[in-house]
Write a protein that holds these residues in place. Structure first.
Motif, mmCIF file in Angstrom:
data_model
loop_
_atom_site.group_PDB
_atom_site.id
_atom_site.type_symbol
_atom_site.label_atom_id
_atom_site.label_comp_id
_atom_site.label_asym_id
_atom_site.label_seq_id
_atom_site.Cartn_x
_atom_site.Cartn_y
_atom_site.Cartn_z
ATOM 1 N N ARG A 1 -29.842 44.210 28.985
ATOM 2 C CA ARG A 1 -30.737 44.911 29.914
ATOM 3 C C ARG A 1 -29.918 45.724 30.926
ATOM 4 O O ARG A 1 -30.170 46.913 31.127
ATOM 5 C CB ARG A 1 -31.645 43.911 30.651
ATOM 6 C CG ARG A 1 -32.679 44.597 31.575
ATOM 7 C CD ARG A 1 -33.604 43.607 32.255
ATOM 8 N NE ARG A 1 -34.526 42.985 31.306
ATOM 9 C CZ ARG A 1 -34.492 41.704 30.932
ATOM 10 N NH1 ARG A 1 -33.586 40.885 31.439
ATOM 11 N NH2 ARG A 1 -35.361 41.235 30.071
ATOM 12 N N GLU B 1 -29.781 49.814 31.152
ATOM 13 C CA GLU B 1 -30.175 50.551 32.366
ATOM 14 C C GLU B 1 -29.061 51.518 32.777
ATOM 15 O O GLU B 1 -29.317 52.669 33.130
ATOM 16 C CB GLU B 1 -30.490 49.580 33.510
ATOM 17 C CG GLU B 1 -31.854 48.924 33.338
ATOM 18 C CD GLU B 1 -32.083 47.730 34.270
ATOM 19 O OE1 GLU B 1 -31.231 47.475 35.158
ATOM 20 O OE2 GLU B 1 -33.118 47.054 34.089
ATOM 21 N N ASP C 1 -32.839 51.834 25.747
ATOM 22 C CA ASP C 1 -33.668 50.627 25.712
ATOM 23 C C ASP C 1 -33.052 49.623 24.751
ATOM 24 O O ASP C 1 -33.434 49.526 23.595
ATOM 25 C CB ASP C 1 -35.107 50.961 25.303
ATOM 26 C CG ASP C 1 -36.022 49.734 25.402
ATOM 27 O OD1 ASP C 1 -35.513 48.625 25.702
ATOM 28 O OD2 ASP C 1 -37.234 49.879 25.168
#
Length: 201
Positions: A127, A131, A136
């Motif tokens: 994650r 970012e 994704d």
């Protein structure tokens, strides 16, 4: 000081034909994350070279023997479990990485196993990396198996963990510790580092 294909092959001879694919994306990643100058570049190439078997593996295989499981994750695999799961990569990943690093759903251990040139591992790290890179990675963790994202994720991890500072200080073992959590493969890492310093000087 961008690295050339010839230099990369002198440091990582087993990379063979993929060296040409990796050089431009390695240079872009190193430039973005300030991995510049002899000490930083040599340490980075040595570490990613070791972690990826000289750029040949961008995803963790996890095909461990029972003995290797006991050595690598003694708290997760007792004798019985190690024997039952040896050479079953998906089961191994789910036991080794389940219920930690943000892996909360059954199967997350396998889905978010190590990928990229510095084996980003665990949902939380996917994650954070996604970012930073505008990807994704929660929905598409396999993006880290593409050379450009494999390089960029490694450079992101490097910068996020303060490894440029350690490289500047010549603290190569401390870099290994931060990447690996131990000193696994330290002889190979050191040999690649020595070669990189010589080739790039």
């Amino acid at each position: 000081m961008p690295i050339t294909v010839q230099q990369l092959l002198q440091i990582l001879p087993n990379a063979g034909q993929v060296a040409g694919v990796f050089v431009p994306v390695l240079n872009a990643a190193m430039s973005r994350y300030q991995i510049i100058g002899l000490k930083r570049v040599a340490a980075f190439i040595a570490q990613v070279g070791h972690e990826s078997s000289q750029l040949m593996h961008l995803v963790e295989s996890l095909s461990y023997s029972a003995d290797a499981l006991r050595k690598t994750w003694p708290s997760r695999f007792d004798m019985e479990l190690a024997s039952a799961t040896a050479r079953k990569p998906e089961q191994i990943a789910n036991i080794a990485y389940g219920n930690r690093m943000g892996n909360s759903t059954p199967g997350d251990g396998w889905k978010y196993r190590g990928r990229g040139l510095i084996q980003i591992t665990g949902k939380n790290n996917y994650r954070a990396c996604g970012e930073a890179l505008g990807l994704d990675l929660i929905a598409q963790p396999e993006l880290l198996e593409k050379p450009q994202h494999a390089c960029m994720s490694a450079a992101w991890f490097w910068a996020t963990n303060g490894l440029n500072t350690l490289a500047d200080a010549g603290k190569f073992e401390a870099i290994t510790q931060r990447i690996n959590g131990g000193q696994n493969g330290s002889a190979d890492r050191q040999a690649l580092y020595a070669r990189a310093l010589k080739v790039l000087a």
